[in-house]
Design an enzyme around this catalytic site. Structure first.
Site, mmCIF file in Angstrom:
data_model
loop_
_atom_site.group_PDB
_atom_site.id
_atom_site.type_symbol
_atom_site.label_atom_id
_atom_site.label_comp_id
_atom_site.label_asym_id
_atom_site.label_seq_id
_atom_site.Cartn_x
_atom_site.Cartn_y
_atom_site.Cartn_z
ATOM 1 N N HIS A 25 41.646 37.076 46.727
ATOM 2 C CA HIS A 25 42.308 38.367 46.462
ATOM 3 C C HIS A 25 41.698 39.460 47.340
ATOM 4 O O HIS A 25 42.409 40.285 47.910
ATOM 5 C CB HIS A 25 42.108 38.794 44.998
ATOM 6 N N LYS A 80 49.863 35.642 28.423
ATOM 7 C CA LYS A 80 48.749 34.803 28.885
ATOM 8 C C LYS A 80 47.520 35.184 28.082
ATOM 9 O O LYS A 80 47.399 36.318 27.615
ATOM 10 C CB LYS A 80 48.465 35.064 30.364
ATOM 11 N N ARG A 117 49.203 31.249 49.598
ATOM 12 C CA ARG A 117 48.143 30.286 49.855
ATOM 13 C C ARG A 117 48.672 29.029 50.529
ATOM 14 O O ARG A 117 48.125 28.545 51.484
ATOM 15 C CB ARG A 117 47.457 29.890 48.547
ATOM 16 N N SER A 135 41.964 31.963 40.485
ATOM 17 C CA SER A 135 41.149 32.480 39.382
ATOM 18 C C SER A 135 40.896 31.372 38.357
ATOM 19 O O SER A 135 39.804 31.292 37.784
ATOM 20 C CB SER A 135 41.870 33.640 38.698
HETATM 21 P P1 ADP Z 1 49.634 36.047 39.526
HETATM 22 O O1 ADP Z 1 49.431 35.839 38.067
HETATM 23 O O2 ADP Z 1 50.616 37.134 39.880
HETATM 24 O O3 ADP Z 1 49.821 34.799 40.362
HETATM 25 P P2 ADP Z 1 47.042 36.165 40.709
HETATM 26 O O4 ADP Z 1 45.935 37.076 40.332
HETATM 27 O O5 ADP Z 1 46.848 34.716 40.530
HETATM 28 O O6 ADP Z 1 48.283 36.710 39.947
HETATM 29 O O7 ADP Z 1 47.464 36.439 42.217
HETATM 30 C C1 ADP Z 1 47.849 37.697 42.700
HETATM 31 C C2 ADP Z 1 48.304 37.586 44.143
HETATM 32 O O8 ADP Z 1 47.215 37.129 44.930
HETATM 33 C C3 ADP Z 1 49.425 36.589 44.384
HETATM 34 O O9 ADP Z 1 50.233 37.086 45.430
HETATM 35 C C4 ADP Z 1 48.703 35.340 44.825
HETATM 36 O O10 ADP Z 1 49.519 34.523 45.636
HETATM 37 C C5 ADP Z 1 47.581 35.949 45.618
HETATM 38 N N1 ADP Z 1 46.399 35.075 45.672
HETATM 39 C C6 ADP Z 1 45.809 34.411 44.657
HETATM 40 N N2 ADP Z 1 44.751 33.695 45.087
HETATM 41 C C7 ADP Z 1 44.691 33.911 46.428
HETATM 42 C C8 ADP Z 1 43.843 33.418 47.465
HETATM 43 N N3 ADP Z 1 42.883 32.535 47.223
HETATM 44 N N4 ADP Z 1 44.074 33.861 48.714
HETATM 45 C C9 ADP Z 1 45.079 34.735 48.963
HETATM 46 N N5 ADP Z 1 45.927 35.189 48.055
HETATM 47 C C10 ADP Z 1 45.745 34.799 46.790
#
Ligand code: ADP
Length: 162
Positions: A17, A41, A90, A128
């Protein structure tokens, strides 16, 4: 003023992120990290805690603001005057869902565009949930999250267990 939103659960924020945040904020006058308060969630951290964690990481970067939101992302975007939504990609597995989401949002709000940043290869496997899983077994998460975030995760896991 060009304002973008980077929305997500950020439960917790990872280096993946942060890589997107660090690249995206330089493209706009302001980047709002939108922390989704998703009641369906069961998050490890409350949305207030997630906001505080990210705020602390970026306290010295004026262009970055952290806010929590619930409801429709598009409504939140209109409220804060954002013209762009930033999402991270990703792998192809993210693509179907992200395409559907961005196209739906564009039908509802044609004035807002979604842009995608491809992940740094170093973090393309990172999520996460994986971080939470490793931490729950006492594993080392220092390669995946900032050191302050790692402390917050460990403390939270200990409090939840006791
Ligand atoms: P959501 O519940 O919306 O998927 P996340 O917190 O998992 O929320 O992800 C938020 C954003 O960050 C999404 O666009 C996701 O694709 C991106 N994201 C999550 N992990 C990574 C990573 N390792 N590298 C780049 N982008 C990521």
């Amino acid at each position: 003023m060009k304002i973008a939103i980077y929305p997500g659960s950020f439960d917790p924020v990872t280096f993946g992120h942060m890589d997107i945040i660090n690249r995206a904020y330089k493209m706009f006058d302001k980047l709002i990290v939108g922390v989704l308060n998703n009641s369906s969630k069961k998050p490890l951290f409350s949305s207030e805690e997630r906001v505080k964690i990210i705020e602390k990481l970026y306290k010295d970067t004026k262009q970055i603001e952290v806010m929590s939101f619930d409801g429709l992302l598009i409504d939140f975007a209109h409220q804060v005057g954002a013209q762009v939504i930033v999402r991270g990609l990703r792998a192809v597995t993210d693509f179907d869902y992200e395409l559907q989401l961005s196209q739906t949002n564009r039908v509802i709000a044609p004035d807002i565009d979604t842009i995608f940043l491809t992940t740094n290869l170093r973090y393309s496997y990172l999520s996460s949930s994986i971080v939470k899983e490793i931490a729950s077994y006492g594993g080392d998460i220092s390669e995946f999250v900032d050191k302050d975030v790692a402390i917050e995760i460990k403390n939270k896991i200990i409090t939840k267990r006791s």
